[in-house]
Design a protein around this motif. Structure first.
Motif, PDB file in Angstrom:
ATOM      1  N   LYS A 130      27.195  20.169  33.335  1.00 22.22           N
ATOM      2  CA  LYS A 130      26.894  21.099  34.418  1.00 22.22           C
ATOM      3  C   LYS A 130      27.725  22.357  34.227  1.00 22.22           C
ATOM      4  O   LYS A 130      28.864  22.295  33.759  1.00 22.22           O
ATOM      5  N   PRO A 131      27.174  23.505  34.586  1.00 25.00           N
ATOM      6  CA  PRO A 131      27.969  24.723  34.457  1.00 25.00           C
ATOM      7  C   PRO A 131      29.182  24.658  35.369  1.00 25.00           C
ATOM      8  O   PRO A 131      29.127  24.156  36.487  1.00 25.00           O
ATOM      9  N   LYS A 132      30.293  25.163  34.856  1.00 20.98           N
ATOM     10  CA  LYS A 132      31.535  25.155  35.616  1.00 20.98           C
ATOM     11  C   LYS A 132      31.395  26.117  36.797  1.00 20.98           C
ATOM     12  O   LYS A 132      30.984  27.266  36.616  1.00 20.98           O
ATOM     13  N   PRO A 133      31.717  25.661  37.990  1.00 22.58           N
ATOM     14  CA  PRO A 133      31.601  26.575  39.135  1.00 22.58           C
ATOM     15  C   PRO A 133      32.603  27.725  39.023  1.00 22.58           C
ATOM     16  O   PRO A 133      33.682  27.571  38.462  1.00 22.58           O
ATOM     17  N   GLU A 134      32.209  28.861  39.560  1.00 23.98           N
ATOM     18  CA  GLU A 134      33.065  30.041  39.503  1.00 23.98           C
ATOM     19  C   GLU A 134      34.288  29.816  40.383  1.00 23.98           C
ATOM     20  O   GLU A 134      34.173  29.378  41.527  1.00 23.98           O
ATOM     21  N   SER A 135      35.464  30.109  39.848  1.00 21.47           N
ATOM     22  CA  SER A 135      36.677  29.900  40.628  1.00 21.47           C
ATOM     23  C   SER A 135      36.738  30.930  41.753  1.00 21.47           C
ATOM     24  O   SER A 135      36.166  32.021  41.650  1.00 21.47           O
ATOM     25  N   PRO A 136      37.417  30.611  42.832  1.00 13.78           N
ATOM     26  CA  PRO A 136      37.535  31.569  43.940  1.00 13.78           C
ATOM     27  C   PRO A 136      38.183  32.885  43.514  1.00 13.78           C
ATOM     28  O   PRO A 136      37.800  33.947  43.995  1.00 13.78           O
ATOM     29  N   VAL A 137      39.142  32.821  42.609  1.00 17.98           N
ATOM     30  CA  VAL A 137      39.810  34.047  42.145  1.00 17.98           C
ATOM     31  C   VAL A 137      38.823  34.925  41.383  1.00 17.98           C
ATOM     32  O   VAL A 137      38.748  36.143  41.592  1.00 17.98           O
ATOM     33  N   THR A 138      38.016  34.307  40.511  1.00 21.39           N
ATOM     34  CA  THR A 138      37.023  35.062  39.751  1.00 21.39           C
ATOM     35  C   THR A 138      35.987  35.679  40.678  1.00 21.39           C
ATOM     36  O   THR A 138      35.597  36.834  40.502  1.00 21.39           O
ATOM     37  N   ALA A 139      35.558  34.917  41.670  1.00 20.20           N
ATOM     38  CA  ALA A 139      34.571  35.437  42.624  1.00 20.20           C
ATOM     39  C   ALA A 139      35.155  36.613  43.415  1.00 20.20           C
ATOM     40  O   ALA A 139      34.483  37.625  43.633  1.00 20.20           O
ATOM     41  N   HIS A 140      36.417  36.484  43.831  1.00 20.96           N
ATOM     42  CA  HIS A 140      37.062  37.562  44.585  1.00 20.96           C
ATOM     43  C   HIS A 140      37.171  38.827  43.732  1.00 20.96           C
ATOM     44  O   HIS A 140      36.857  39.930  44.199  1.00 20.96           O
ATOM     45  N   ARG A 141      37.596  38.683  42.483  1.00 24.43           N
ATOM     46  CA  ARG A 141      37.736  39.858  41.607  1.00 24.43           C
ATOM     47  C   ARG A 141      36.380  40.482  41.304  1.00 24.43           C
ATOM     48  O   ARG A 141      36.279  41.702  41.171  1.00 24.43           O
ATOM     49  N   ARG A 142      35.335  39.665  41.190  1.00 20.41           N
ATOM     50  CA  ARG A 142      33.995  40.211  40.964  1.00 20.41           C
ATOM     51  C   ARG A 142      33.542  41.026  42.176  1.00 20.41           C
ATOM     52  O   ARG A 142      32.985  42.113  42.033  1.00 20.41           O
ATOM     53  N   ARG A 143      33.804  40.524  43.384  1.00 15.56           N
ATOM     54  CA  ARG A 143      33.442  41.273  44.609  1.00 15.56           C
ATOM     55  C   ARG A 143      34.244  42.563  44.708  1.00 15.56           C
ATOM     56  O   ARG A 143      33.717  43.611  45.081  1.00 15.56           O
ATOM     57  N   GLN A 144      35.536  42.508  44.370  1.00 13.55           N
ATOM     58  CA  GLN A 144      36.365  43.715  44.408  1.00 13.55           C
ATOM     59  C   GLN A 144      35.860  44.748  43.397  1.00 13.55           C
ATOM     60  O   GLN A 144      35.837  45.939  43.685  1.00 13.55           O
ATOM     61  N   ALA A 145      35.479  44.301  42.206  1.00 14.97           N
ATOM     62  CA  ALA A 145      34.958  45.219  41.199  1.00 14.97           C
ATOM     63  C   ALA A 145      33.659  45.853  41.668  1.00 14.97           C
ATOM     64  O   ALA A 145      33.404  47.036  41.406  1.00 14.97           O
ATOM     65  N   ALA A 146      32.840  45.086  42.383  1.00 12.55           N
ATOM     66  CA  ALA A 146      31.595  45.641  42.913  1.00 12.55           C
ATOM     67  C   ALA A 146      31.888  46.722  43.950  1.00 12.55           C
ATOM     68  O   ALA A 146      31.086  47.649  44.123  1.00 12.55           O
ATOM     69  N   ARG A 147      33.026  46.632  44.627  1.00  9.36           N
ATOM     70  CA  ARG A 147      33.424  47.654  45.598  1.00  9.36           C
ATOM     71  C   ARG A 147      34.134  48.828  44.937  1.00  9.36           C
ATOM     72  O   ARG A 147      34.531  49.773  45.617  1.00  9.36           O
ATOM     73  N   GLY A 148      34.330  48.754  43.629  1.00  7.47           N
ATOM     74  CA  GLY A 148      34.990  49.843  42.909  1.00  7.47           C
ATOM     75  C   GLY A 148      36.495  49.706  42.859  1.00  7.47           C
ATOM     76  O   GLY A 148      37.194  50.670  42.544  1.00  7.47           O
ATOM     77  N   LEU A 149      37.013  48.525  43.130  1.00  6.36           N
ATOM     78  CA  LEU A 149      38.457  48.296  43.105  1.00  6.36           C
ATOM     79  C   LEU A 149      38.828  47.538  41.843  1.00  6.36           C
ATOM     80  O   LEU A 149      38.040  46.787  41.297  1.00  6.36           O
ATOM     81  N   ARG A 150      40.057  47.730  41.415  1.00  2.00           N
ATOM     82  CA  ARG A 150      40.533  47.081  40.200  1.00  2.00           C
ATOM     83  C   ARG A 150      41.938  46.551  40.449  1.00  2.00           C
ATOM     84  O   ARG A 150      42.757  47.203  41.078  1.00  2.00           O
ATOM     85  N   ARG A 151      42.219  45.369  39.924  1.00  2.00           N
ATOM     86  CA  ARG A 151      43.544  44.769  40.060  1.00  2.00           C
ATOM     87  C   ARG A 151      44.455  45.358  38.988  1.00  2.00           C
ATOM     88  O   ARG A 151      44.102  45.423  37.818  1.00  2.00           O
ATOM     89  N   VAL A 152      45.639  45.781  39.399  1.00  2.00           N
ATOM     90  CA  VAL A 152      46.610  46.354  38.472  1.00  2.00           C
ATOM     91  C   VAL A 152      47.950  45.682  38.739  1.00  2.00           C
ATOM     92  O   VAL A 152      48.391  45.591  39.876  1.00  2.00           O
ATOM     93  N   GLU A 153      48.574  45.207  37.677  1.00  2.00           N
ATOM     94  CA  GLU A 153      49.897  44.602  37.806  1.00  2.00           C
ATOM     95  C   GLU A 153      50.899  45.472  37.073  1.00  2.00           C
ATOM     96  O   GLU A 153      50.650  45.900  35.946  1.00  2.00           O
ATOM     97  N   VAL A 154      52.015  45.732  37.715  1.00  2.00           N
ATOM     98  CA  VAL A 154      53.075  46.530  37.099  1.00  2.00           C
ATOM     99  C   VAL A 154      54.408  45.860  37.373  1.00  2.00           C
ATOM    100  O   VAL A 154      54.549  45.067  38.304  1.00  2.00           O
ATOM    101  N   GLN A 155      55.383  46.195  36.570  1.00  2.00           N
ATOM    102  CA  GLN A 155      56.746  45.727  36.793  1.00  2.00           C
ATOM    103  C   GLN A 155      57.604  46.944  37.078  1.00  2.00           C
ATOM    104  O   GLN A 155      57.649  47.884  36.282  1.00  2.00           O
ATOM    105  N   VAL A 156      58.247  46.925  38.237  1.00  2.00           N
ATOM    106  CA  VAL A 156      59.104  48.031  38.648  1.00  2.00           C
ATOM    107  C   VAL A 156      60.411  47.454  39.176  1.00  2.00           C
ATOM    108  O   VAL A 156      60.522  46.267  39.456  1.00  2.00           O
ATOM    109  N   ARG A 157      61.366  48.340  39.351  1.00  2.00           N
ATOM    110  CA  ARG A 157      62.649  47.920  39.926  1.00  2.00           C
ATOM    111  C   ARG A 157      62.438  47.526  41.386  1.00  2.00           C
ATOM    112  O   ARG A 157      61.501  47.978  42.037  1.00  2.00           O
ATOM    113  N   ASN A 158      63.342  46.703  41.894  1.00  2.00           N
ATOM    114  CA  ASN A 158      63.236  46.230  43.274  1.00  2.00           C
ATOM    115  C   ASN A 158      63.167  47.377  44.272  1.00  2.00           C
ATOM    116  O   ASN A 158      62.388  47.330  45.225  1.00  2.00           O
TER     117      ASN A 158
END
Length: 122
Positions: free
Chosen positions: A30-58
């Motif tokens: 059976k096809p693997k169901p889409e994970s909630p994180v993947t579904a959330h990121r797909r919806r965000q991308a459809a809204r024109g948003l992108r996840r960005v991770e950075v490392q900065v000082r406290n």
């Protein structure tokens, strides 16, 4: 030619008959169901948003969160974006442009000592 005759004869046909598996819908992959994180990121991308991770000082983390919130706010976004583009310029399109637009490598001291600080006996 029956199954017994082919099996008795040996060879490739015998192998195929002996190890043939009947198709069972319960055993089908059976096809693997889409994970909630993947579904959330797909919806965000459809809204024109992108996840960005950075490392900065406290001490800069809260400032960066406020900048991100200003860029996400419909009223503040144009002014914040204009200020950031004025201050930092447009983002580079590719790596070659980054090298010409980015930091000045003449200021960096790229020479280093080859001395490892220990004696090597051969």
């Amino acid at each position: 030619m029956g199954v017994k005759q082919r099996v008795a004869g040996g060879g490739v046909d015998a192998f195929r008959v002996c190890f043939r598996k009947a198709w069972n819908p319960r055993m089908a992959v059976k096809p693997k169901p889409e994970s909630p994180v993947t579904a959330h990121r797909r919806r965000q991308a459809a809204r024109g948003l992108r996840r960005v991770e950075v490392q900065v000082r406290n001490e800069d983390a809260e400032l960066l969160k406020r900048i991100a919130a200003a860029l996400n706010d419909a009223q503040e976004a144009p002014a914040a974006r204009a200020y950031l583009l004025e201050r930092f310029g447009p983002p580079p399109k590719d790596f070659k442009q980054f090298l010409t637009w980015g930091p000045s490598f003449e200021e960096l001291d790229l020479e280093r000592s080859r001395d490892t600080g220990r004696e090597i006996d051969w």
